[in-house]
Design an enzyme around this catalytic site. Structure first.
Site, mmCIF file in Angstrom:
data_model
loop_
_atom_site.group_PDB
_atom_site.id
_atom_site.type_symbol
_atom_site.label_atom_id
_atom_site.label_comp_id
_atom_site.label_asym_id
_atom_site.label_seq_id
_atom_site.Cartn_x
_atom_site.Cartn_y
_atom_site.Cartn_z
ATOM 1 N N GLU A 42 31.809 37.437 15.456
ATOM 2 C CA GLU A 42 31.424 37.681 14.062
ATOM 3 C C GLU A 42 31.012 39.146 13.893
ATOM 4 O O GLU A 42 30.276 39.698 14.721
ATOM 5 C CB GLU A 42 30.263 36.756 13.707
ATOM 6 N N LYS A 111 32.893 34.079 4.793
ATOM 7 C CA LYS A 111 31.986 33.032 5.268
ATOM 8 C C LYS A 111 31.394 32.265 4.090
ATOM 9 O O LYS A 111 30.816 32.853 3.173
ATOM 10 C CB LYS A 111 30.876 33.664 6.110
ATOM 11 N N CYS A 145 31.070 31.218 12.505
ATOM 12 C CA CYS A 145 29.771 30.820 13.051
ATOM 13 C C CYS A 145 29.186 29.566 12.404
ATOM 14 O O CYS A 145 29.637 28.462 12.663
ATOM 15 C CB CYS A 145 28.814 32.000 12.966
#
Length: 262
Positions: A42, A111, A145
């Protein structure tokens, strides 16, 4: 198809000039070991714990993308990399972009599930799920994540036909159970591969756990980082094994969504 996971620490970076030495070295080694795809952590272009991510943010087709594109073309390997994206109206997103081995952008994902007060302060969540791209006849999906910790996000990919889920990650201690248990469970329950590439070392208040891995749909883990040091992990994706596992474990076909629509 062989893929590589780059478990690494932050690299030096300045506005307009992301640290790419480690990425170039990893791409070279991945290609030499027969990999067609390299997955990085990330925010791999800049580091995670930035005082002000906006200072290093750039559009999806900015200078960072151009540099990664050059590396991908030079070594003939696709690259999934994380970066702070400057979006429409100046909004800042925690993003991952997949560049093909020809250097062309294949997919860009923002994200959707932001983790903790740091991310909430700096980033705007994305609103598109799933995001996918095809490479060598295999359908790849993108998450970042914390996203993978939501079974709904992974299941959305499974229902859309994702074969391999790429998850650039910044998993921190003491949450090692995510990498050790939950990622494997996601691969089994949604019958896909999960490629989980984490950071290592400390950045500010964050202590990253490593434990990068490839989790297979049959519950095995073909490769996992032995510790919390830097590593380049290489493993094979087997479409035949994926098909066989889906036949043995028909979770998607046996769903009853009318009972759990919410």
């Amino acid at each position: 198809m062989r893929i590589a996971l780059h478990q690494t620490r932050s690299q030096p970076r300045t506005p307009g000039a992301p640290g790419l030495t480690a990425l170039e070295n990893a791409a070279r080694e991945a290609a030499a070991r027969g990999a067609r795809l390299l997955v990085t952590p990330e925010l791999s272009l800049t580091g995670y714990a930035l005082p002000d991510p906006a200072q290093l943010a750039e559009p999806a087709q900015g200078p960072g993308a151009a540099a990664v594109s050059r590396i991908a073309r030079q070594h003939g390997v696709a690259i999934a990399y994380g970066y702070p994206e400057r979006g429409e109206g100046g909004a800042l997103h925690n993003s991952v972009q997949l560049i093909g081995p020809d250097g062309a952008a294949r997919a860009n994902y923002r994200k959707t599930h932001l983790y903790g007060p740091y991310e909430a302060e700096h980033y705007t969540p994305g609103d598109q799920l799933p995001v996918q791209a095809e490479l060598d006849g295999i359908r790849f999906g993108l998450l970042i994540c914390y996203d993978v910790e939501f079974p709904e996000a992974v299941r959305a990919h499974a229902l859309a036909g994702t074969d391999v889920l790429l998850v650039p990650t910044a998993l921190m201690r003491p949450y090692e159970t995510v990498a050790e248990t939950l990622v494997v469970a996601r691969a089994v329950e949604s019958q896909l591969y999960v490629a989980y590439a984490n950071r290592v070392d400390r950045e500010g208040e964050f202590d990253f756990a490593g434990l990068s891995c490839l989790a297979a749909p049959d519950g095995t883990v073909p490769v996992r980082a032995a510790g919390s040091g830097e590593a380049l992990l290489v493993a094979d994706i087997d479409p035949a094994a994926l098909r066989a596992s889906r036949e043995r474990n028909p979770y998607l076909a046996d769903r009853r969504p009318e009972l759990y629509a919410h």
